[in-house]
Design a protein around this motif. Sequence first.
Motif, PDB file in Angstrom:
ATOM      1  N   ILE A   1       0.903  -1.236  -0.023  1.00 43.62           N
ATOM      2  CA  ILE A   1      -0.044  -0.165   0.129  1.00 43.62           C
ATOM      3  C   ILE A   1       0.811   1.153  -0.046  1.00 43.62           C
ATOM      4  CG2 ILE A   1      -1.630   1.354   1.494  1.00 43.62           C
ATOM      5  CD1 ILE A   1      -2.714  -1.298   2.257  1.00 43.62           C
ATOM      6  N   THR A   2       1.738   1.360   0.752  1.00 40.34           N
ATOM      7  CA  THR A   2       2.938   2.535   0.903  1.00 40.34           C
ATOM      8  C   THR A   2       3.438   2.735  -0.594  1.00 40.34           C
ATOM      9  OG1 THR A   2       3.142   2.149   3.091  1.00 40.34           O
ATOM     10  CG2 THR A   2       4.856   3.704   2.283  1.00 40.34           C
ATOM     11  N   GLY A   3       4.024   1.501  -0.965  1.00 43.50           N
ATOM     12  CA  GLY A   3       4.668   1.809  -2.131  1.00 43.50           C
ATOM     13  C   GLY A   3       3.784   2.336  -3.333  1.00 43.50           C
ATOM     14  N   LEU A   4       2.515   1.692  -3.597  1.00 44.21           N
ATOM     15  CA  LEU A   4       1.569   2.233  -4.398  1.00 44.21           C
ATOM     16  C   LEU A   4       1.042   3.446  -4.155  1.00 44.21           C
ATOM     17  CD1 LEU A   4      -0.642  -1.100  -5.027  1.00 44.21           C
ATOM     18  CD2 LEU A   4       0.974  -0.089  -6.634  1.00 44.21           C
ATOM     19  N   ASP A   5       1.094   4.112  -3.019  1.00 38.31           N
ATOM     20  CA  ASP A   5       0.872   5.366  -2.902  1.00 38.31           C
ATOM     21  C   ASP A   5       2.099   6.369  -3.209  1.00 38.31           C
ATOM     22  OD1 ASP A   5      -1.802   5.133  -1.793  1.00 38.31           O
ATOM     23  OD2 ASP A   5      -0.937   4.834   0.335  1.00 38.31           O
ATOM     24  N   GLY A   6       3.299   5.733  -3.198  1.00 42.72           N
ATOM     25  CA  GLY A   6       4.338   6.381  -3.450  1.00 42.72           C
ATOM     26  C   GLY A   6       4.499   6.623  -5.141  1.00 42.72           C
ATOM     27  N   VAL A   7       3.742   5.957  -6.072  1.00 42.54           N
ATOM     28  CA  VAL A   7       4.029   6.133  -7.126  1.00 42.54           C
ATOM     29  C   VAL A   7       3.187   7.652  -7.735  1.00 42.54           C
ATOM     30  CG1 VAL A   7       3.165   5.494  -9.512  1.00 42.54           C
ATOM     31  CG2 VAL A   7       3.528   3.937  -7.759  1.00 42.54           C
ATOM     32  N   ASP A   8       4.011   8.548  -8.353  1.00 45.87           N
ATOM     33  CA  ASP A   8       3.762   9.907  -8.718  1.00 45.87           C
ATOM     34  C   ASP A   8       2.465  10.048  -9.502  1.00 45.87           C
ATOM     35  OD1 ASP A   8       3.843  12.401  -9.354  1.00 45.87           O
ATOM     36  OD2 ASP A   8       5.543  12.375 -10.775  1.00 45.87           O
ATOM     37  N   PRO A   9       1.307  10.581  -9.204  1.00 46.56           N
ATOM     38  CA  PRO A   9       0.115  10.637  -9.601  1.00 46.56           C
ATOM     39  C   PRO A   9       0.388  11.270 -11.120  1.00 46.56           C
ATOM     40  CG  PRO A   9      -0.032  11.778  -7.491  1.00 46.56           C
ATOM     41  CD  PRO A   9       1.388  11.445  -7.644  1.00 46.56           C
ATOM     42  N   ALA A  10       1.286  12.150 -11.631  1.00 48.40           N
ATOM     43  CA  ALA A  10       1.509  12.632 -12.929  1.00 48.40           C
ATOM     44  C   ALA A  10       1.971  11.542 -13.674  1.00 48.40           C
ATOM     45  CB  ALA A  10       2.554  13.702 -12.707  1.00 48.40           C
ATOM     46  N   ILE A  11       2.591  10.475 -13.359  1.00 44.75           N
ATOM     47  CA  ILE A  11       2.926   9.322 -14.130  1.00 44.75           C
ATOM     48  C   ILE A  11       1.760   8.585 -14.230  1.00 44.75           C
ATOM     49  CG2 ILE A  11       4.205   7.183 -14.304  1.00 44.75           C
ATOM     50  CD1 ILE A  11       6.631   8.741 -12.894  1.00 44.75           C
TER      51      ILE A  11
END
Length: 137
Positions: free
Chosen positions: A77-87
Motif C-alpha cells: 500500500i505504501t509503495g503504490l501510494d508513492g507512485v507519482d500521480p502525474a505518471i
Amino acid sequence: MVALAMAIGTVICIVLGVIARRAAWLREPLLAVASVAITIPSLALFAIFIPVVGIGNTPAIIALVIYSLMPILRNTITGLDGVDPAIVEAAKGVGLSGFQRLRIVELPLRVARHPHRSAHLGVAQHRHRSHRRARRG
C-alpha cells in the motif's frame, strides 16, 4: 515451505494492496486485521489450525502466510501510494486501462522507487528461521 508461504502471502497481499489502493475505505480495516493477525502467538495458531487441517506442513504454511500479511500488505500500500500521480495520469492519457497501468506503470515503479520496502520478504523469512531455531534448541 517458507518459499511457498511467502509466495502465497505475496500474491494475497499484492491483490489486497491494489484493492485497498482503489477503494480507500478498505485500507484501514485491512491493515487493522493484518496487525491483529501478526500479534497472535504461533502456538495459538497451531492450536487453532491443527484440529482443522491436521498435523503436517499445512498448519505451518497457513501460520507463515498469516505472519507475512502485515509487512507485505503495509509495504504494498505504501509503495503504490508513492507512485507519482502525474505518471499515472500520463499512463491514462496514453490510453492504458486500469490493469495495464497497474502492471506496466504502478507495480514496476513501486519496486523501483522503494526497493528497501521489498525487503519485507527477507524479514518474514528471517522471522521464520529464528523461530524454527528456537524450537529446535
